[in-house]
Design a protein around this motif. Structure first.
Motif, PDB file in Angstrom:
ATOM      1  N   LEU A  71      30.285 -14.075  38.466  1.00  0.00           N
ATOM      2  CA  LEU A  71      29.932 -13.713  39.720  1.00  0.00           C
ATOM      3  C   LEU A  71      30.727 -13.823  40.877  1.00  0.00           C
ATOM      4  CD1 LEU A  71      27.385 -12.461  41.309  1.00  0.00           C
ATOM      5  CD2 LEU A  71      26.748 -14.904  42.101  1.00  0.00           C
ATOM      6  N   ALA A  72      31.230 -12.807  41.841  1.00  0.00           N
ATOM      7  CA  ALA A  72      32.228 -12.771  42.771  1.00  0.00           C
ATOM      8  C   ALA A  72      31.609 -12.180  44.138  1.00  0.00           C
ATOM      9  CB  ALA A  72      33.528 -12.110  42.203  1.00  0.00           C
ATOM     10  N   GLN A  73      31.958 -12.503  45.104  1.00  0.00           N
ATOM     11  CA  GLN A  73      31.711 -12.101  46.609  1.00  0.00           C
ATOM     12  C   GLN A  73      33.034 -11.670  47.557  1.00  0.00           C
ATOM     13  OE1 GLN A  73      28.958 -13.693  48.945  1.00  0.00           O
ATOM     14  NE2 GLN A  73      30.141 -15.439  49.314  1.00  0.00           N
ATOM     15  N   LYS A  74      33.084 -10.826  48.189  1.00  0.00           N
ATOM     16  CA  LYS A  74      34.028 -10.553  49.291  1.00  0.00           C
ATOM     17  C   LYS A  74      33.469 -11.181  50.433  1.00  0.00           C
ATOM     18  CE  LYS A  74      36.431  -7.156  52.243  1.00  0.00           C
ATOM     19  NZ  LYS A  74      36.495  -5.768  52.374  1.00  0.00           N
ATOM     20  N   GLY A  77      35.294 -12.615  56.062  1.00  0.00           N
ATOM     21  CA  GLY A  77      36.568 -12.609  56.759  1.00  0.00           C
ATOM     22  C   GLY A  77      37.680 -11.771  56.161  1.00  0.00           C
ATOM     23  N   GLY A  78      37.437 -11.286  54.646  1.00  0.00           N
ATOM     24  CA  GLY A  78      38.241 -10.614  53.844  1.00  0.00           C
ATOM     25  C   GLY A  78      38.720 -11.148  52.548  1.00  0.00           C
ATOM     26  N   GLY A  79      38.209 -12.673  52.453  1.00  0.00           N
ATOM     27  CA  GLY A  79      38.403 -13.368  51.349  1.00  0.00           C
ATOM     28  C   GLY A  79      37.725 -12.944  50.159  1.00  0.00           C
ATOM     29  N   LYS A  80      37.875 -13.792  49.232  1.00  0.00           N
ATOM     30  CA  LYS A  80      36.976 -13.719  47.827  1.00  0.00           C
ATOM     31  C   LYS A  80      36.605 -15.073  47.482  1.00  0.00           C
ATOM     32  CE  LYS A  80      37.583 -11.522  43.322  1.00  0.00           C
ATOM     33  NZ  LYS A  80      38.861 -10.670  42.479  1.00  0.00           N
ATOM     34  N   GLN A  81      35.513 -15.029  46.755  1.00  0.00           N
ATOM     35  CA  GLN A  81      34.850 -16.462  46.407  1.00  0.00           C
ATOM     36  C   GLN A  81      34.327 -15.884  44.711  1.00  0.00           C
ATOM     37  OE1 GLN A  81      31.976 -17.411  49.286  1.00  0.00           O
ATOM     38  NE2 GLN A  81      33.515 -18.426  50.334  1.00  0.00           N
ATOM     39  N   LEU A  82      34.813 -16.907  44.033  1.00  0.00           N
ATOM     40  CA  LEU A  82      34.375 -16.834  42.698  1.00  0.00           C
ATOM     41  C   LEU A  82      33.482 -18.073  42.266  1.00  0.00           C
ATOM     42  CD1 LEU A  82      37.895 -16.463  40.865  1.00  0.00           C
ATOM     43  CD2 LEU A  82      36.431 -14.579  41.471  1.00  0.00           C
ATOM     44  N   PHE A  83      32.310 -17.649  41.581  1.00  0.00           N
ATOM     45  CA  PHE A  83      31.258 -18.787  41.541  1.00  0.00           C
ATOM     46  C   PHE A  83      31.160 -19.071  39.900  1.00  0.00           C
ATOM     47  CE2 PHE A  83      30.064 -16.569  45.186  1.00  0.00           C
ATOM     48  CZ  PHE A  83      29.307 -17.342  46.038  1.00  0.00           C
ATOM     49  N   TYR A  84      31.332 -20.560  39.688  1.00  0.00           N
ATOM     50  CA  TYR A  84      31.211 -20.846  38.154  1.00  0.00           C
ATOM     51  C   TYR A  84      30.454 -22.013  38.347  1.00  0.00           C
ATOM     52  CZ  TYR A  84      35.731 -18.349  37.220  1.00  0.00           C
ATOM     53  OH  TYR A  84      36.518 -17.489  37.300  1.00  0.00           O
ATOM     54  N   MET A  85      29.621 -22.192  37.013  1.00  0.00           N
ATOM     55  CA  MET A  85      28.713 -23.219  36.696  1.00  0.00           C
ATOM     56  C   MET A  85      29.469 -24.674  36.685  1.00  0.00           C
ATOM     57  SD  MET A  85      25.866 -21.750  36.830  1.00  0.00           S
ATOM     58  CE  MET A  85      24.757 -22.992  36.253  1.00  0.00           C
ATOM     59  N   LYS A  86      28.832 -25.478  36.915  1.00  0.00           N
ATOM     60  CA  LYS A  86      29.282 -26.973  36.747  1.00  0.00           C
ATOM     61  C   LYS A  86      29.024 -27.522  35.137  1.00  0.00           C
ATOM     62  CE  LYS A  86      29.375 -28.856  41.438  1.00  0.00           C
ATOM     63  NZ  LYS A  86      28.602 -29.592  42.400  1.00  0.00           N
ATOM     64  N   TRP A 125      28.620  -8.559  47.730  1.00  0.00           N
ATOM     65  CA  TRP A 125      28.729  -8.900  46.340  1.00  0.00           C
ATOM     66  C   TRP A 125      29.841  -7.772  45.791  1.00  0.00           C
ATOM     67  CZ3 TRP A 125      27.638 -13.440  45.350  1.00  0.00           C
ATOM     68  CH2 TRP A 125      26.482 -14.121  45.802  1.00  0.00           C
ATOM     69  N   LEU A 126      30.869  -8.329  45.022  1.00  0.00           N
ATOM     70  CA  LEU A 126      31.896  -7.539  44.263  1.00  0.00           C
ATOM     71  C   LEU A 126      31.423  -7.143  42.724  1.00  0.00           C
ATOM     72  CD1 LEU A 126      35.179  -9.294  45.166  1.00  0.00           C
ATOM     73  CD2 LEU A 126      34.084  -7.387  46.293  1.00  0.00           C
TER      74      LEU A 126
END
Length: 241
Positions: A71-74, A77-86, A125-126
């Protein structure tokens, strides 16, 4: 959230119920959505005004195989975030893991998520991928303390080297040897609170200083020390009034 400012106290608190969320949104219909990084962490990629370009840093890091599709989102501010499970793995919060790339993993950290807005710009969401478990190589790389090849020019402190300067240095140098870490953390937190630095900012700086310590304190010890010093500072201020 209004912008990036929390509307509620969330640190070490249970999740809001559906009724609590509905009541908050009735009072603040334009509030943003934020999630605590309790059972997931985020690789936060951004371009900073100081020139740090996280997208360039990841390209130069040159390990695309470590970043599974997830799962990823923009960001607004124009950045990008990648979501990972612990998923039971210990993932250290690491602000500045790479230039322009932060790892947001502390249980009392949070990330703003889509479709929230900030200054008129929207998080989006990307993809609609599930949040997956990261590669073991990525976890190892995150938890490994980076060593810089850069050595600053030798410089001697003046006789007027201040306590405030020492607080700044502790952010970079960490809390010192194993036997004195708790006292160093207490002194660090107390010194910042005494100088009227905001509690949330002090907590984040404490996490950075601990992360830069050769043998970091466990998160529960950091939290306990921070709460103790915060209560002590509140008592001091009440006594002055």
């Amino acid at each position: 959230m209004i912008g990036k400012k929390p509307l509620i106290k969330f640190a070490d608190q249970p999740p809001l119920t559906v009724d609590e969320i509905e009541n908050l949104w009735k009072k603040k219909p334009y509030a943003s959505i934020a999630l605590r990084t309790t059972n997931f962490f985020v690789v936060d990629i951004d371009r900073h005004e100081d020139g740090a370009d996280g997208f360039k840093s990841l390209k130069e890091y040159n390990h695309p195989e470590q970043f599974k599709k997830t799962l990823a989102q923009k960001t607004a501010g124009g950045g990008k975030q990648l979501f990972y499970m612990k998923d039971g793995d210990i993932v250290q919060q690491n602000i500045g893991w790479l230039p322009g790339v932060d790892i947001k993993a502390h249980i009392n950290n949070y990330v703003v998520v889509a479709p929230s807005e900030n200054h008129g710009k929207q998080y989006k969401w990307l993809n609609h991928e599930p949040i997956v478990k990261p590669s073991s190589e990525l976890i190892t790389a995150i938890n490994k303390r980076s060593e810089s090849d850069y050595t600053p020019t030798a410089y001697s402190h003046s006789e007027g080297h201040s306590a405030t300067a020492e607080l700044f240095e502790k952010i970079v140098n960490g809390l010192g040897a194993t036997g004195g870490r708790n006292n160093a953390l207490a002194s660090f937190v107390g010194g910042l609170l005494f100088r009227d630095v905001g509690a949330e900012e002090v907590y984040r700086l404490a996490l950075i200083a601990n992360n830069n310590t050769e043998s970091p304190l466990p998160e529960n010890e950091v939290n306990r020390t921070f709460e103790s010093m915060l209560k002590k500072e509140m008592r001091r201020r009440e006594a002055e009034n």
